[in-house]
Design a protein around this motif. Structure first.
Motif, PDB file in Angstrom:
ATOM      1  N   VAL A 153     -11.213  30.423   5.947  1.00  0.00           N
ATOM      2  CA  VAL A 153     -10.315  29.865   6.947  1.00  0.00           C
ATOM      3  C   VAL A 153     -10.561  30.630   8.243  1.00  0.00           C
ATOM      4  O   VAL A 153     -10.281  31.822   8.329  1.00  0.00           O
ATOM      5  CB  VAL A 153      -8.842  29.995   6.527  1.00  0.00           C
TER       6      VAL A 153
ATOM      7  N   GLU B   8      -9.765  31.390  12.022  1.00  0.00           N
ATOM      8  CA  GLU B   8      -8.687  31.251  12.995  1.00  0.00           C
ATOM      9  C   GLU B   8      -9.273  30.982  14.378  1.00  0.00           C
ATOM     10  O   GLU B   8     -10.093  31.747  14.877  1.00  0.00           O
ATOM     11  CB  GLU B   8      -7.823  32.510  13.006  1.00  0.00           C
TER      12      GLU B   8
ATOM     13  N   TYR C 112      -0.591  21.222   4.403  1.00  0.00           N
ATOM     14  CA  TYR C 112      -1.096  22.500   4.911  1.00  0.00           C
ATOM     15  C   TYR C 112      -1.306  23.488   3.773  1.00  0.00           C
ATOM     16  O   TYR C 112      -0.963  23.217   2.627  1.00  0.00           O
ATOM     17  CB  TYR C 112      -0.094  23.091   5.916  1.00  0.00           C
TER      18      TYR C 112
ATOM     19  N   ASP D  15      -0.451  32.017   5.112  1.00  0.00           N
ATOM     20  CA  ASP D  15      -1.422  32.390   6.144  1.00  0.00           C
ATOM     21  C   ASP D  15      -2.592  33.083   5.452  1.00  0.00           C
ATOM     22  O   ASP D  15      -2.599  34.293   5.277  1.00  0.00           O
ATOM     23  CB  ASP D  15      -0.749  33.317   7.158  1.00  0.00           C
TER      24      ASP D  15
ATOM     25  N   SER E 147      -7.847  18.102  11.117  1.00  0.00           N
ATOM     26  CA  SER E 147      -8.714  18.802  10.165  1.00  0.00           C
ATOM     27  C   SER E 147     -10.034  19.080  10.865  1.00  0.00           C
ATOM     28  O   SER E 147     -10.632  18.159  11.420  1.00  0.00           O
ATOM     29  CB  SER E 147      -8.942  17.952   8.910  1.00  0.00           C
TER      30      SER E 147
ATOM     31  N   LYS F 124      -8.337  26.898  11.374  1.00  0.00           N
ATOM     32  CA  LYS F 124      -6.913  26.751  11.620  1.00  0.00           C
ATOM     33  C   LYS F 124      -6.723  27.014  13.110  1.00  0.00           C
ATOM     34  O   LYS F 124      -7.320  27.920  13.685  1.00  0.00           O
ATOM     35  CB  LYS F 124      -6.085  27.726  10.785  1.00  0.00           C
TER      36      LYS F 124
ATOM     37  N   ALA G 118       1.099  26.703  15.037  1.00  0.00           N
ATOM     38  CA  ALA G 118      -0.034  25.777  14.973  1.00  0.00           C
ATOM     39  C   ALA G 118      -0.117  25.029  16.307  1.00  0.00           C
ATOM     40  O   ALA G 118       0.887  24.513  16.795  1.00  0.00           O
ATOM     41  CB  ALA G 118       0.164  24.780  13.830  1.00  0.00           C
TER      42      ALA G 118
ATOM     43  N   GLY H  11      -1.440  21.216  14.214  1.00  0.00           N
ATOM     44  CA  GLY H  11      -2.390  22.086  13.533  1.00  0.00           C
ATOM     45  C   GLY H  11      -3.417  21.336  12.709  1.00  0.00           C
ATOM     46  O   GLY H  11      -3.701  20.159  12.926  1.00  0.00           O
ATOM     47  N   THR H  12      -3.985  22.053  11.723  1.00  0.00           N
ATOM     48  CA  THR H  12      -4.968  21.488  10.806  1.00  0.00           C
ATOM     49  C   THR H  12      -4.539  21.769   9.370  1.00  0.00           C
ATOM     50  O   THR H  12      -3.540  22.454   9.133  1.00  0.00           O
ATOM     51  CB  THR H  12      -6.362  22.105  11.026  1.00  0.00           C
TER      52      THR H  12
ATOM     53  N   MET I 119      -5.718  23.797   7.493  1.00  0.00           N
ATOM     54  CA  MET I 119      -5.867  25.223   7.205  1.00  0.00           C
ATOM     55  C   MET I 119      -4.745  26.068   7.803  1.00  0.00           C
ATOM     56  O   MET I 119      -4.645  27.270   7.523  1.00  0.00           O
ATOM     57  CB  MET I 119      -7.221  25.736   7.703  1.00  0.00           C
ATOM     58  N   ASN I 120      -3.906  25.465   8.639  1.00  0.00           N
ATOM     59  CA  ASN I 120      -2.721  26.183   9.094  1.00  0.00           C
ATOM     60  C   ASN I 120      -1.744  26.314   7.940  1.00  0.00           C
ATOM     61  O   ASN I 120      -1.758  25.510   6.999  1.00  0.00           O
ATOM     62  CB  ASN I 120      -2.030  25.429  10.235  1.00  0.00           C
ATOM     63  N   SER I 121      -0.886  27.316   8.019  1.00  0.00           N
ATOM     64  CA  SER I 121       0.154  27.445   6.996  1.00  0.00           C
ATOM     65  C   SER I 121       1.283  26.477   7.315  1.00  0.00           C
ATOM     66  O   SER I 121       1.472  26.068   8.469  1.00  0.00           O
ATOM     67  CB  SER I 121       0.696  28.876   6.952  1.00  0.00           C
TER      68      SER I 121
END
Length: 355
Positions: free
Chosen positions: A97, A99, A157, A161, A241, A251, A262, A327-328, A330-332
């Motif tokens: 992931v 950032e 999601y 994190d 995504s 993310k 995000a 966000g995507t 991969m964000n929390s």
């Protein structure tokens, strides 16, 4: 003698034809079709509208849907597509992931706190649209003013994190506590608490079948617009995504008041290219530009550049339509929920001026 010359000419012609065939064949087998990664790397994160070309292919099939009127129906299936609850360290890792932060300040177009990427070929004046009044007002009474819905409700999601994601991770879930319905619930509550009557529809338009999501969500929107003439604004909430390379995904985050959020992106359609029957697209864009400006004023860096494309995304159904990406995958979930709070605060500030 003439016969020899004729044979020679035929031989030369044959050699040239063979050379041409081999040259064409070589070009075909050596051609490398650009991948999403290639486009992504070349674009330097300045515009991720490429994701829409992959994830939302069926939207082009739904361009003709503007008059659907059937009532929304909530999926009653108990089957759920879920994200693994195991920590990434205890399962096989599929990818990293990464950032990332997308700066709005490098956008090709900007004016007074608004940053935009225009891929339509249309000449758009941010200044003129910002200074133009909207065609509606927000009333604080018992009548619904805002509809929140989700064309791709099951988008979800990561649960934490994380630095990696596992092979069991799914980017979709029918659990409304973890998908886009959870994001919509936050915004709906804050708007209602602020006295702006809001309806939140949780119909899962992309489950059990993804194709046709926009067709089904158009029916849902039209049914509400038919029942409640008071609705001025329709919000379609999604998430993005972004693949970096291989199985590594991005993310998109920024820090607001010291907390990870995000990044969000407004995605707006227009009547351009092959898109017809969207004559009021500039009314939608006026609202989106004003929200983009409000978010930048209240929470700088929260919003990526607004993306204007040759699409409809069902925005032709209402003059106050907006599509917002949080966000995507991969964000929390917590990062996305925090962004929902910030976007809701920005919306309230903007809508309070539309009296």
């Amino acid at each position: 003698m003439q016969r020899r010359e004729a044979i020679a000419r035929l031989l030369v012609s044959y050699i040239l034809c063979v050379s041409l065939i081999f040259s064409t064949f070589y070009q075909i087998i050596s051609y490398k079709k650009p991948t999403l990664t290639d486009i992504f790397q070349n674009d330097g994160f300045s515009d991720n509208n490429l994701v829409f070309s992959e994830q939302k292919k069926e939207e082009s099939k739904a361009e003709s849907v503007t008059e659907a009127t059937s009532k929304p129906t909530q999926s009653t299936s108990s089957q759920q597509v879920t994200v693994s609850s195991k920590p990434a360290s205890s399962v096989a890792v599929k990818g990293n992931v990464i950032e990332k932060y997308i700066s709005p300040y490098t956008a090709p177009l900007s004016y007074n706190g608004v940053y935009m990427k225009n891929s339509t070929g249309l000449n758009v004046s941010i200044k003129n649209l910002l200074s133009s009044k909207l065609s509606f007002k927000i009333e604080k009474n018992s009548q619904p003013q805002v509809l929140i819905m989700h064309t791709h409700t099951t988008e979800t999601y990561l649960e934490s994190d994380a630095k990696t994601y596992g092979v069991n991770h799914s980017s979709r879930t029918t659990d409304n506590n973890k998908n886009m319905a959870a994001i919509g619930a936050i915004i709906a509550k804050k708007l209602n608490d602020a006295g702006i009557k809001t309806i939140h529809d949780k119909t899962q338009h992309d489950y059990p079948q993804y194709n046709g999501s926009y067709t089904r969500s158009a029916k849902t929107v039209n049914s509400y617009l038919s029942k409640y003439k008071s609705i001025k604004i329709v919000l379609d909430l999604h998430r993005d995504s972004v693949t970096v390379s291989g199985n590594d995904k991005a993310k998109l985050v920024t820090k607001i008041n010291g907390k990870k959020a995000a990044q969000v992106m407004l995605v707006m359609g227009s009547q351009s290219g092959s898109i017809k029957n969207h004559p009021n697209w500039q009314e939608n864009l006026k609202l989106a530009l004003k929200l983009q400006q409000t978010m930048e004023a209240k929470y700088p860096t929260l919003a990526r550049p607004l993306s204007l494309s040759s699409s409809r995304y069902n925005q032709s159904l209402c003059k106050g339509s907006m599509l917002i990406e949080f966000g995507t995958d991969m964000n929390s979930l917590d990062e996305a929920k925090y962004s929902a709070e910030l976007v809701a605060d920005s919306l309230i500030s903007l809508l309070n001026t539309l009296k």
